[in-house]
Design a protein around this motif. Sequence first.
Motif, PDB file in Angstrom:
ATOM      1  N   TRP A   1       0.828  -1.210   0.000  1.00  0.00           N
ATOM      2  CA  TRP A   1       0.000   0.000   0.000  1.00  0.00           C
ATOM      3  C   TRP A   1       0.863   1.262   0.000  1.00  0.00           C
ATOM      4  O   TRP A   1       0.539   2.247  -0.665  1.00  0.00           O
ATOM      5  CB  TRP A   1      -0.930  -0.004   1.206  1.00  0.00           C
ATOM      6  CG  TRP A   1      -2.041   1.001   1.140  1.00  0.00           C
ATOM      7  CD1 TRP A   1      -2.173   2.137   1.887  1.00  0.00           C
ATOM      8  CD2 TRP A   1      -3.181   0.964   0.273  1.00  0.00           C
ATOM      9  NE1 TRP A   1      -3.324   2.804   1.557  1.00  0.00           N
ATOM     10  CE2 TRP A   1      -3.969   2.113   0.564  1.00  0.00           C
ATOM     11  CE3 TRP A   1      -3.614   0.082  -0.710  1.00  0.00           C
ATOM     12  CZ2 TRP A   1      -5.160   2.384  -0.109  1.00  0.00           C
ATOM     13  CZ3 TRP A   1      -4.804   0.358  -1.380  1.00  0.00           C
ATOM     14  CH2 TRP A   1      -5.553   1.500  -1.067  1.00  0.00           C
ATOM     15  N   VAL A   2       1.972   1.231   0.731  1.00  0.00           N
ATOM     16  CA  VAL A   2       2.898   2.366   0.740  1.00  0.00           C
ATOM     17  C   VAL A   2       3.422   2.613  -0.673  1.00  0.00           C
ATOM     18  O   VAL A   2       3.512   3.765  -1.121  1.00  0.00           O
ATOM     19  CB  VAL A   2       4.073   2.110   1.708  1.00  0.00           C
ATOM     20  CG1 VAL A   2       5.129   3.205   1.570  1.00  0.00           C
ATOM     21  CG2 VAL A   2       3.585   2.060   3.153  1.00  0.00           C
ATOM     22  N   VAL A   3       3.740   1.552  -1.387  1.00  0.00           N
ATOM     23  CA  VAL A   3       4.314   1.664  -2.733  1.00  0.00           C
ATOM     24  C   VAL A   3       3.314   2.269  -3.718  1.00  0.00           C
ATOM     25  O   VAL A   3       3.680   3.111  -4.556  1.00  0.00           O
ATOM     26  CB  VAL A   3       4.782   0.277  -3.236  1.00  0.00           C
ATOM     27  CG1 VAL A   3       5.179   0.342  -4.705  1.00  0.00           C
ATOM     28  CG2 VAL A   3       5.956  -0.210  -2.395  1.00  0.00           C
ATOM     29  N   ILE A   4       2.044   1.878  -3.644  1.00  0.00           N
ATOM     30  CA  ILE A   4       1.068   2.302  -4.656  1.00  0.00           C
ATOM     31  C   ILE A   4       0.323   3.581  -4.280  1.00  0.00           C
ATOM     32  O   ILE A   4      -0.409   4.127  -5.108  1.00  0.00           O
ATOM     33  CB  ILE A   4       0.040   1.192  -4.950  1.00  0.00           C
ATOM     34  CG1 ILE A   4      -0.938   1.023  -3.773  1.00  0.00           C
ATOM     35  CG2 ILE A   4       0.729  -0.108  -5.295  1.00  0.00           C
ATOM     36  CD1 ILE A   4      -2.153   0.178  -4.117  1.00  0.00           C
ATOM     37  N   SER A   5       0.484   4.077  -3.067  1.00  0.00           N
ATOM     38  CA  SER A   5      -0.354   5.182  -2.576  1.00  0.00           C
ATOM     39  C   SER A   5      -0.272   6.429  -3.443  1.00  0.00           C
ATOM     40  O   SER A   5      -1.290   7.065  -3.754  1.00  0.00           O
ATOM     41  CB  SER A   5       0.016   5.533  -1.131  1.00  0.00           C
ATOM     42  OG  SER A   5      -0.431   4.536  -0.249  1.00  0.00           O
ATOM     43  N   SER A   6       0.936   6.816  -3.851  1.00  0.00           N
ATOM     44  CA  SER A   6       1.091   8.029  -4.662  1.00  0.00           C
ATOM     45  C   SER A   6       0.355   7.893  -5.990  1.00  0.00           C
ATOM     46  O   SER A   6      -0.303   8.832  -6.457  1.00  0.00           O
ATOM     47  CB  SER A   6       2.575   8.325  -4.907  1.00  0.00           C
ATOM     48  OG  SER A   6       3.226   8.657  -3.707  1.00  0.00           O
TER      49      SER A   6
ATOM     50  N   THR B   1      -6.952   3.095   4.282  1.00  0.00           N
ATOM     51  CA  THR B   1      -5.714   3.732   4.732  1.00  0.00           C
ATOM     52  C   THR B   1      -5.675   3.853   6.243  1.00  0.00           C
ATOM     53  O   THR B   1      -4.607   3.760   6.855  1.00  0.00           O
ATOM     54  CB  THR B   1      -5.570   5.114   4.075  1.00  0.00           C
ATOM     55  OG1 THR B   1      -5.555   4.955   2.649  1.00  0.00           O
ATOM     56  CG2 THR B   1      -4.280   5.795   4.497  1.00  0.00           C
ATOM     57  N   CYS B   2      -6.820   4.037   6.862  1.00  0.00           N
ATOM     58  CA  CYS B   2      -6.886   4.089   8.327  1.00  0.00           C
ATOM     59  C   CYS B   2      -6.353   2.791   8.924  1.00  0.00           C
ATOM     60  O   CYS B   2      -5.591   2.808   9.909  1.00  0.00           O
ATOM     61  CB  CYS B   2      -8.320   4.342   8.781  1.00  0.00           C
ATOM     62  SG  CYS B   2      -8.519   4.412  10.585  1.00  0.00           S
ATOM     63  N   LYS B   3      -6.727   1.648   8.324  1.00  0.00           N
ATOM     64  CA  LYS B   3      -6.228   0.353   8.801  1.00  0.00           C
ATOM     65  C   LYS B   3      -4.702   0.291   8.697  1.00  0.00           C
ATOM     66  O   LYS B   3      -4.019  -0.237   9.579  1.00  0.00           O
ATOM     67  CB  LYS B   3      -6.846  -0.784   7.989  1.00  0.00           C
ATOM     68  CG  LYS B   3      -8.358  -0.884   8.051  1.00  0.00           C
ATOM     69  CD  LYS B   3      -8.830  -1.404   9.388  1.00  0.00           C
ATOM     70  CE  LYS B   3     -10.330  -1.666   9.384  1.00  0.00           C
ATOM     71  NZ  LYS B   3     -10.823  -2.125  10.702  1.00  0.00           N
TER      72      LYS B   3
ATOM     73  N   VAL C   1       7.508   7.919   6.852  1.00  0.00           N
ATOM     74  CA  VAL C   1       7.407   9.311   6.423  1.00  0.00           C
ATOM     75  C   VAL C   1       6.652   9.409   5.104  1.00  0.00           C
ATOM     76  O   VAL C   1       5.762  10.256   4.935  1.00  0.00           O
ATOM     77  CB  VAL C   1       8.809   9.939   6.279  1.00  0.00           C
ATOM     78  CG1 VAL C   1       8.708  11.329   5.650  1.00  0.00           C
ATOM     79  CG2 VAL C   1       9.502  10.019   7.635  1.00  0.00           C
ATOM     80  N   GLN C   2       6.985   8.518   4.164  1.00  0.00           N
ATOM     81  CA  GLN C   2       6.316   8.521   2.858  1.00  0.00           C
ATOM     82  C   GLN C   2       4.823   8.274   3.005  1.00  0.00           C
ATOM     83  O   GLN C   2       3.999   8.951   2.371  1.00  0.00           O
ATOM     84  CB  GLN C   2       6.938   7.451   1.957  1.00  0.00           C
ATOM     85  CG  GLN C   2       6.307   7.364   0.570  1.00  0.00           C
ATOM     86  CD  GLN C   2       6.879   6.216  -0.244  1.00  0.00           C
ATOM     87  OE1 GLN C   2       7.910   5.628   0.096  1.00  0.00           O
ATOM     88  NE2 GLN C   2       6.203   5.871  -1.328  1.00  0.00           N
ATOM     89  N   LEU C   3       4.459   7.286   3.832  1.00  0.00           N
ATOM     90  CA  LEU C   3       3.050   6.968   4.052  1.00  0.00           C
ATOM     91  C   LEU C   3       2.302   8.173   4.597  1.00  0.00           C
ATOM     92  O   LEU C   3       1.204   8.518   4.112  1.00  0.00           O
ATOM     93  CB  LEU C   3       2.943   5.793   5.024  1.00  0.00           C
ATOM     94  CG  LEU C   3       1.531   5.373   5.459  1.00  0.00           C
ATOM     95  CD1 LEU C   3       0.745   4.829   4.279  1.00  0.00           C
ATOM     96  CD2 LEU C   3       1.608   4.317   6.580  1.00  0.00           C
ATOM     97  N   LEU C   4       2.882   8.827   5.589  1.00  0.00           N
ATOM     98  CA  LEU C   4       2.204   9.947   6.233  1.00  0.00           C
ATOM     99  C   LEU C   4       2.117  11.156   5.316  1.00  0.00           C
ATOM    100  O   LEU C   4       1.065  11.800   5.203  1.00  0.00           O
ATOM    101  CB  LEU C   4       2.930  10.306   7.529  1.00  0.00           C
ATOM    102  CG  LEU C   4       2.192  11.236   8.494  1.00  0.00           C
ATOM    103  CD1 LEU C   4       0.818  10.691   8.831  1.00  0.00           C
ATOM    104  CD2 LEU C   4       3.005  11.420   9.766  1.00  0.00           C
TER     105      LEU C   4
END
Length: 288
Positions: A131-136, A162-164, A182-185
Amino acid sequence: MSKKVNIKPVDLSTTKDVFVSAIRFAVSIEGPCFPFGDELRISAQEQVDYMLGEDGDIKIILADDEVKSVVRMGVYNIINLFQVDLSSLLLDTNLELEAAGNRIMKRISDLEWMCNVLPKMDLMKIFVSKWVVISSNVLGIMEDKKFDHVMWGLKVKLIEVTCKVLEAVGYGSVILPAPCRVQLLKTWFPYVRKMKPLLDSNAIEETGFPYKMDEYLCQAIEGAILSLVLTLPSNDQADILAEWINSREIGYPDLSEAFEVWCYRSKSAKRRLVEGLDDHSDASDSST
């Protein structure tokens, strides 16, 4: 004389086969199965839920490398199908958008399901890392002008998923390196901060507007973000807090507590540094 009772050993291989088969259908690895369609997928998800909650042997099975491999494959499959359908929304005409929207909502329902079952398997890190990888890319699509005034249900569901992820990372059940945190946030914090007032505004302007971040979701997101901020290195905390203070939507999420903790830690660190320098200077003076 009492009779000897023969207890048959539990056949774990059968339980494993049933579980693996259910996972494969639940995450669409097997593809659509006519004439059952979505019914089989949903039934398989219910079977997995049941086995995780009721089958006492399931913990032994979850340690099996084949089972882990199938689950990992399933996570990647669901997320990839979600990405494909999400990207296709940009190509659909307005007439096709409703059907495409229904399809993507089924995909995100599968994502929600995975977020609920993976923690029971101690495999949530697989989903979080992906999820971190695809979020952007996900937000790059959702923030296209084409979707400014539509797809509200999808936007809320994205925040719920994303809350999970934020809870898993913020509360420590999934450990990620600091750059990933940091990237996720930095990816999702501005989006949540922007969406909350937009949804509230639509609810006021449009009678019966069904899409909103309810109180539970708002509190969960805010708590997870707060906890996540406090896990970051001090400089990254400072960047996020400065952006929060300078934003117009300072009311939500409320990071006042994180700001107070950061200030306290910064002052303490500065005081320890000054004391250390003073001690070093005193030691130098005494040696001369």
